[in-house]
Design a protein around this motif. Structure first.
Motif, PDB file in Angstrom:
ATOM      1  N   LEU A  79       0.833  -1.199   0.000  1.00 19.44           N
ATOM      2  CA  LEU A  79       0.000   0.000   0.000  1.00 19.44           C
ATOM      3  C   LEU A  79       0.867   1.249   0.000  1.00 19.44           C
ATOM      4  O   LEU A  79       0.585   2.217  -0.722  1.00 19.44           O
ATOM      5  N   SER A  80       1.947   1.222   0.745  1.00 19.65           N
ATOM      6  CA  SER A  80       2.873   2.345   0.765  1.00 19.65           C
ATOM      7  C   SER A  80       3.467   2.592  -0.618  1.00 19.65           C
ATOM      8  O   SER A  80       3.607   3.742  -1.053  1.00 19.65           O
ATOM      9  N   ALA A  81       3.795   1.515  -1.330  1.00 16.41           N
ATOM     10  CA  ALA A  81       4.353   1.647  -2.681  1.00 16.41           C
ATOM     11  C   ALA A  81       3.331   2.245  -3.640  1.00 16.41           C
ATOM     12  O   ALA A  81       3.670   3.086  -4.486  1.00 16.41           O
ATOM     13  N   VAL A  82       2.072   1.855  -3.510  1.00 17.18           N
ATOM     14  CA  VAL A  82       1.015   2.430  -4.352  1.00 17.18           C
ATOM     15  C   VAL A  82       0.881   3.919  -4.061  1.00 17.18           C
ATOM     16  O   VAL A  82       0.807   4.739  -4.985  1.00 17.18           O
ATOM     17  N   ILE A  83       0.866   4.277  -2.789  1.00 19.98           N
ATOM     18  CA  ILE A  83       0.763   5.694  -2.406  1.00 19.98           C
ATOM     19  C   ILE A  83       1.943   6.467  -2.979  1.00 19.98           C
ATOM     20  O   ILE A  83       1.770   7.565  -3.529  1.00 19.98           O
ATOM     21  N   GLU A  84       3.128   5.902  -2.887  1.00 21.39           N
ATOM     22  CA  GLU A  84       4.330   6.561  -3.419  1.00 21.39           C
ATOM     23  C   GLU A  84       4.184   6.816  -4.925  1.00 21.39           C
ATOM     24  O   GLU A  84       4.511   7.897  -5.415  1.00 21.39           O
ATOM     25  N   ARG A  85       3.693   5.824  -5.649  1.00 23.16           N
ATOM     26  CA  ARG A  85       3.520   5.969  -7.108  1.00 23.16           C
ATOM     27  C   ARG A  85       2.458   7.002  -7.468  1.00 23.16           C
ATOM     28  O   ARG A  85       2.490   7.569  -8.549  1.00 23.16           O
ATOM     29  N   ALA A 135       0.156  10.367   5.034  1.00 19.09           N
ATOM     30  CA  ALA A 135       0.990  11.347   5.748  1.00 19.09           C
ATOM     31  C   ALA A 135       2.443  10.893   5.804  1.00 19.09           C
ATOM     32  O   ALA A 135       3.358  11.696   5.556  1.00 19.09           O
ATOM     33  N   LEU A 136       2.667   9.635   6.111  1.00 21.33           N
ATOM     34  CA  LEU A 136       4.040   9.133   6.146  1.00 21.33           C
ATOM     35  C   LEU A 136       4.726   9.357   4.803  1.00 21.33           C
ATOM     36  O   LEU A 136       5.865   9.825   4.748  1.00 21.33           O
ATOM     37  N   ALA A 137       4.024   9.038   3.724  1.00 21.79           N
ATOM     38  CA  ALA A 137       4.604   9.212   2.382  1.00 21.79           C
ATOM     39  C   ALA A 137       4.943  10.676   2.126  1.00 21.79           C
ATOM     40  O   ALA A 137       6.005  10.988   1.577  1.00 21.79           O
ATOM     41  N   HIS A 138       4.065  11.565   2.518  1.00 18.62           N
ATOM     42  CA  HIS A 138       4.309  12.999   2.321  1.00 18.62           C
ATOM     43  C   HIS A 138       5.608  13.427   3.004  1.00 18.62           C
ATOM     44  O   HIS A 138       6.363  14.244   2.465  1.00 18.62           O
ATOM     45  N   TYR A 139       5.847  12.887   4.185  1.00 18.10           N
ATOM     46  CA  TYR A 139       7.021  13.281   4.957  1.00 18.10           C
ATOM     47  C   TYR A 139       8.245  12.398   4.684  1.00 18.10           C
ATOM     48  O   TYR A 139       9.239  12.483   5.396  1.00 18.10           O
ATOM     49  N   GLY A 140       8.161  11.580   3.633  1.00 13.09           N
ATOM     50  CA  GLY A 140       9.300  10.753   3.242  1.00 13.09           C
ATOM     51  C   GLY A 140       9.552   9.579   4.166  1.00 13.09           C
ATOM     52  O   GLY A 140      10.678   9.084   4.252  1.00 13.09           O
ATOM     53  N   LEU A 141       8.513   9.138   4.853  1.00  9.98           N
ATOM     54  CA  LEU A 141       8.630   8.021   5.789  1.00  9.98           C
ATOM     55  C   LEU A 141       7.855   6.824   5.249  1.00  9.98           C
ATOM     56  O   LEU A 141       7.093   6.954   4.285  1.00  9.98           O
ATOM     57  N   SER A 142       8.027   5.676   5.892  1.00 15.93           N
ATOM     58  CA  SER A 142       7.344   4.469   5.433  1.00 15.93           C
ATOM     59  C   SER A 142       6.841   3.670   6.624  1.00 15.93           C
ATOM     60  O   SER A 142       7.246   3.912   7.768  1.00 15.93           O
ATOM     61  N   PRO A 143       5.995   2.680   6.361  1.00 21.88           N
ATOM     62  CA  PRO A 143       5.559   1.804   7.454  1.00 21.88           C
ATOM     63  C   PRO A 143       6.740   1.137   8.147  1.00 21.88           C
ATOM     64  O   PRO A 143       6.702   0.907   9.356  1.00 21.88           O
ATOM     65  N   ALA A 144       7.809   0.853   7.409  1.00 22.44           N
ATOM     66  CA  ALA A 144       8.991   0.237   8.015  1.00 22.44           C
ATOM     67  C   ALA A 144       9.570   1.117   9.119  1.00 22.44           C
ATOM     68  O   ALA A 144      10.075   0.598  10.130  1.00 22.44           O
ATOM     69  N   ASP A 145       9.491   2.430   8.959  1.00 14.92           N
ATOM     70  CA  ASP A 145       9.984   3.342   9.998  1.00 14.92           C
ATOM     71  C   ASP A 145       9.169   3.191  11.285  1.00 14.92           C
ATOM     72  O   ASP A 145       9.719   3.174  12.381  1.00 14.92           O
ATOM     73  N   VAL A 146       7.860   3.073  11.126  1.00 16.11           N
ATOM     74  CA  VAL A 146       6.979   2.923  12.289  1.00 16.11           C
ATOM     75  C   VAL A 146       7.187   1.548  12.920  1.00 16.11           C
ATOM     76  O   VAL A 146       7.283   1.426  14.155  1.00 16.11           O
TER      77      VAL A 146
END
Length: 125
Positions: free
Chosen positions: A13-19, A85-96
């Motif tokens: 899901l994070s990758a889709v948001i990034e794209r 929000a994480l994607a906007h700030y350059g973060l990912s689920p892996a960070d959390v």
């Protein structure tokens, strides 16, 4: 769902948001994510607040005999908007997940006290 599968779906899901970020060609006319990101932090932060409130309301309804599936649906909405929000700030689920792993085995009371102490130290002259 296994822990690995949980991490996988968050990563997917994070990758889709990034794209779908406008800077990567996401079309705000065709993508909800692109539209939220194009509108800026106020748009997705407002959604996070709304979804958090809906989680609370669903939980209260469940306490009164309501359907717990509503809690799951609302938490999914909250997590989704948080991923934006994480994607906007350059973060990912892996960070959390890394932060949760760091905290594992630590008492919540101790962890909160440590954060307060560190915050006081940072604010001292």
């Amino acid at each position: 769902m296994t822990s690995s599968a949980s991490h996988d779906i968050l990563a997917e899901l994070s990758a889709v948001i990034e794209r779908r970020k406008p800077m990567h060609g996401g079309d705000a006319g065709a993508s909800y994510v692109a539209r939220l990101l194009q509108q800026g932090p106020n748009a997705f932060l407002k959604k996070i607040g709304e979804e958090a409130t809906e989680v609370v309301m669903a939980a209260k309804d469940a306490d009164a005999g309501g359907d717990t599936a509503k809690i799951v649906a609302e938490v999914a909405d909250l997590w989704f908007h948080t991923l934006v929000a994480l994607a906007h700030y350059g973060l990912s689920p892996a960070d959390v997940l890394a932060e949760l792993q760091r905290r594992a085995g630590t008492s919540g009371i101790e962890e909160k006290a440590l954060r307060k102490a560190l915050s006081r130290e940072e604010n001292e002259p």
